[in-house]
Motif scaffolding. Structure first.
Motif, PDB file in Angstrom:
ATOM      1  N   MET A 360       0.911  -1.004  -0.004  1.00 33.51           N
ATOM      2  CA  MET A 360      -0.070  -0.080  -0.041  1.00 33.51           C
ATOM      3  C   MET A 360       0.782   1.295  -0.132  1.00 33.51           C
ATOM      4  O   MET A 360       0.442   2.282  -0.693  1.00 33.51           O
ATOM      5  N   PHE A 361       1.811   1.075   0.718  1.00 31.16           N
ATOM      6  CA  PHE A 361       2.998   2.371   0.896  1.00 31.16           C
ATOM      7  C   PHE A 361       3.398   2.692  -0.733  1.00 31.16           C
ATOM      8  O   PHE A 361       3.361   3.741  -1.249  1.00 31.16           O
ATOM      9  N   MET A 362       3.888   1.663  -1.377  1.00 34.20           N
ATOM     10  CA  MET A 362       4.308   1.713  -2.575  1.00 34.20           C
ATOM     11  C   MET A 362       3.368   2.153  -3.547  1.00 34.20           C
ATOM     12  O   MET A 362       3.594   2.886  -4.382  1.00 34.20           O
ATOM     13  N   ALA A 363       2.109   1.566  -3.373  1.00 36.63           N
ATOM     14  CA  ALA A 363       1.160   2.063  -4.155  1.00 36.63           C
ATOM     15  C   ALA A 363       0.774   3.416  -4.206  1.00 36.63           C
ATOM     16  O   ALA A 363       0.381   4.025  -5.155  1.00 36.63           O
ATOM     17  N   MET A 364       0.837   4.024  -3.256  1.00 37.56           N
ATOM     18  CA  MET A 364       0.635   5.569  -2.937  1.00 37.56           C
ATOM     19  C   MET A 364       1.750   6.222  -3.895  1.00 37.56           C
ATOM     20  O   MET A 364       1.326   7.229  -4.547  1.00 37.56           O
ATOM     21  N   PHE A 365       2.787   6.007  -3.772  1.00 36.63           N
ATOM     22  CA  PHE A 365       4.109   6.540  -4.704  1.00 36.63           C
ATOM     23  C   PHE A 365       3.653   6.408  -6.148  1.00 36.63           C
ATOM     24  O   PHE A 365       3.742   7.218  -6.988  1.00 36.63           O
ATOM     25  N   LEU A 366       3.267   5.024  -6.598  1.00 38.77           N
ATOM     26  CA  LEU A 366       3.014   4.596  -7.765  1.00 38.77           C
ATOM     27  C   LEU A 366       1.702   5.449  -8.311  1.00 38.77           C
ATOM     28  O   LEU A 366       1.714   6.039  -9.710  1.00 38.77           O
ATOM     29  N   ALA A 367       0.597   5.531  -7.451  1.00 40.97           N
ATOM     30  CA  ALA A 367      -0.585   6.097  -8.026  1.00 40.97           C
ATOM     31  C   ALA A 367      -0.262   7.658  -8.065  1.00 40.97           C
ATOM     32  O   ALA A 367      -0.748   8.462  -9.080  1.00 40.97           O
ATOM     33  N   SER A 368       0.732   8.247  -7.093  1.00 39.38           N
ATOM     34  CA  SER A 368       0.884   9.698  -7.329  1.00 39.38           C
ATOM     35  C   SER A 368       1.637   9.890  -8.654  1.00 39.38           C
ATOM     36  O   SER A 368       1.493  10.890  -9.509  1.00 39.38           O
ATOM     37  N   ALA A 369       2.479   9.086  -9.187  1.00 37.64           N
ATOM     38  CA  ALA A 369       3.289   9.175 -10.319  1.00 37.64           C
ATOM     39  C   ALA A 369       2.294   9.029 -11.683  1.00 37.64           C
ATOM     40  O   ALA A 369       2.477   9.685 -12.650  1.00 37.64           O
ATOM     41  N   MET A 370       1.375   8.155 -11.405  1.00 42.19           N
ATOM     42  CA  MET A 370       0.389   7.882 -12.447  1.00 42.19           C
ATOM     43  C   MET A 370      -0.287   9.218 -12.524  1.00 42.19           C
ATOM     44  O   MET A 370      -0.797   9.708 -13.780  1.00 42.19           O
ATOM     45  N   MET A 371      -0.985   9.708 -11.365  1.00 44.13           N
ATOM     46  CA  MET A 371      -1.708  10.905 -11.506  1.00 44.13           C
ATOM     47  C   MET A 371      -1.006  12.055 -12.065  1.00 44.13           C
ATOM     48  O   MET A 371      -1.727  12.957 -13.094  1.00 44.13           O
ATOM     49  N   LEU A 372       0.284  12.212 -12.039  1.00 37.93           N
ATOM     50  CA  LEU A 372       0.968  13.321 -12.739  1.00 37.93           C
ATOM     51  C   LEU A 372       1.087  12.902 -14.034  1.00 37.93           C
ATOM     52  O   LEU A 372       0.883  14.085 -14.754  1.00 37.93           O
ATOM     53  N   VAL A 373       1.329  11.746 -14.698  1.00 34.38           N
ATOM     54  CA  VAL A 373       1.585  11.603 -16.075  1.00 34.38           C
ATOM     55  C   VAL A 373       0.278  11.759 -16.659  1.00 34.38           C
ATOM     56  O   VAL A 373      -0.039  12.443 -17.815  1.00 34.38           O
TER      57      VAL A 373
END
Length: 500
Positions: A360-373
């Protein structure tokens, strides 16, 4: 390390990353529509995750969550209508910036501020979840009431030109919050025997009516402009994301402070992004070298609002992961998703299911990167809204608002309330009353009343508000905030008199 690798192995798979990408897109689009909240998007997505593995389901919901916090900014910047309650303060500066010909800059600053706010909150979540959760869970009714009192001092920053009119608008909001069922006893009050008022006036109805309907009415005041096909925003579509990133990073203290405000408010169960973005905006204005620019298109205001509300996504997970206490309705849905897959949520979650938690911690980082793109690639499409004539966009947005109002409780009477409150907001705006204090009163009124009564029902000794350390600290901050606000107003008045 073993748990981190196990979480990464489950997270970085093609199906999980695809569903997360779909979740981010769904969150952005849903939150951009006035009336369709992040909670609504999460609830609609929840049944779709039942057949997924546990981490994939939660990661998908987190993606919707993070996308939603950024999506609410789109309509706030381009239409002056907050797509979600957590984008309320974003309208104060992003919309004026767009109206003066810089909609691309307003959106780009908001996107980067959201990204960095989520990133900082995720880092805090990983490092400080247990100790922050222990602080948050120790807050009783006395501390909650004192926190709301502190938050109400924000009104002083939102009153506009007239302190009296701003305070009156805030008082109207507090009065509207008392209509309907008593929050503790359930007894109907101030409904005047009208069925449409017996269930109260939902906060979202007030938010959409005051900001959306009244704004749309102001846009169609000039019939000739509408007939001539005048656009909502006169501008060329210009979107410079890298310049916006540099601008956001040029205010590091504002970005960090606003994100920490979001983390703390997110960690307090029941507070949420609507309080966080207003409080972050208020603190940014007080700490700025140019407070007079706020409300006129200040990039500092957009940075504070968007980083503050996005940071609550990580803050809200702190009590949920550490103690099994949901920080908001969205966190409760995330808990439900874990429980559906047989994962017990509580203090032992991080010990018994470390791979899921670190995932879940890593999903937060991944989701924020996806949101940015996703946002950087799609913003040019959203910016085309600025080229749509008023005669088209006003009825379309009004229809979306009415559908959103109806979808809240499936009541036709909510549509009547929406239109009535919209007209009321339009009249107030024409009389030069600020609308933000009214909405703030509606948000904070029920929380203040509930916790004040709960505190006095638990113990009638009112001195506990001043003898409990955290409550005393919050009340001291509230008093200091009022003093500083009055000092600023007096200084501003002296400067105006000197100029005259």
């Amino acid at each position: 390390m073993e748990s981190i690798l196990a979480g990464a192995d489950q997270l970085f798979t093609l199906p999980t990353m695809l569903t997360m990408l779909v979740g981010v897109v769904a969150g952005v689009i849903t939150a951009a529509i006035p009336g369709f909240t992040i909670t609504m998007a999460i609830v609609l997505a929840l049944p779709l995750t039942f057949t997924m593995p546990a981490l994939q389901g939660v990661a998908t919901l987190l993606a919707v969550y993070i996308g939603g916090y950024t999506g609410g900014m789109i309509s706030a910047a381009l239409l002056g209508i907050p797509g979600t309650p957590s984008a309320l303060a974003t309208t104060f500066d992003a919309y004026p910036m767009a109206r003066r010909g810089e909609p691309g800059r307003a959106l780009a600053i908001g996107i980067w501020a959201s990204f960095f706010g989520t990133l900082l909150s995720s880092i805090v979540l990983i490092i400080a979840a247990p100790p922050l959760a222990m602080i948050a869970v120790k807050l009783g009714a006395w501390e909650y009431f004192s926190l709301v009192v502190f938050a109400l001092t924000i009104v002083a920053s939102l009153v506009g030109k007239s302190m009296l009119r701003g305070l009156l608008a805030g008082a109207i909001g507090l009065i509207l919050a008392t209509v309907g069922a008593d929050p503790l006893m359930g007894v109907t009050r101030f409904s005047f025997d009208l069925r449409m008022l017996s269930a109260g006036i939902p906060f979202l109805i007030v938010l959409i009516g005051i900001f959306a309907v009244s704004q749309l009415l102001r846009e169609v005041e000039d019939a000739e402009e509408v007939k001539a096909g005048k656009q909502l925003i006169d501008s060329r579509i210009s979107f410079k994301p890298w310049a916006a990133m540099r601008e956001v990073l040029s205010y590091p203290f504002n970005l960090f402070r606003s994100s920490m405000v979001g983390v703390f408010i997110g960690a307090v169960p029941g507070a949420g992004g609507s309080i966080a973005n207003l409080l972050a905006y208020d603190q940014a204005k007080r700490g700025s070298k140019h407070p007079e620019a706020f409300g006129k298109g200040s990039s500092e205001g957009v940075i504070a609002s968007e980083s503050g509300n996005s940071a609550t996504s990580g803050g809200g997970l702190i009590p949920m992961i550490a103690l099994g206490i949901p920080g908001s309705a969205v966190d409760a849905v995330l808990m439900a998703s874990l429980m559906v897959h047989g994962i017990g949520v509580g203090p032992r979650l991080i010990m018994d299911h470390a791979d899921t938690v670190y995932g879940m911690f890593m999903a937060m980082f991944l989701a924020s990167a996806m949101m940015l793109v996703v946002c950087l690639l799609s913003m040019r499409m959203f910016l085309k809204v600025t080229s749509v004539p008023k005669s088209v966009i006003v009825p379309v947005v009004l229809t979306c608002c009415m559908v959103g109002a109806f979808a809240l409780n499936n009541r036709v009477t909510d549509i009547y309330l929406l239109l009535g409150i919209g007209v009321f907001g339009y009249v107030l705006a024409k009389l030069d009353y600020p609308l933000a204090p009214l909405v703030l009163g509606v948000i904070l009124g029920p929380i203040a009343e509930t916790n004040l009564r709960r505190a006095l029902m638990t113990n009638e000794d009112w001195t506990l508000f001043f003898t409990r350390p955290i409550s005393l600290a919050l009340l001291t901050l509230a008093a200091l905030s009022i003093v500083l606000a009055l000092r600023y107003r007096l200084k501003q008045r002296r400067q105006n008199l000197a100029l005259d």
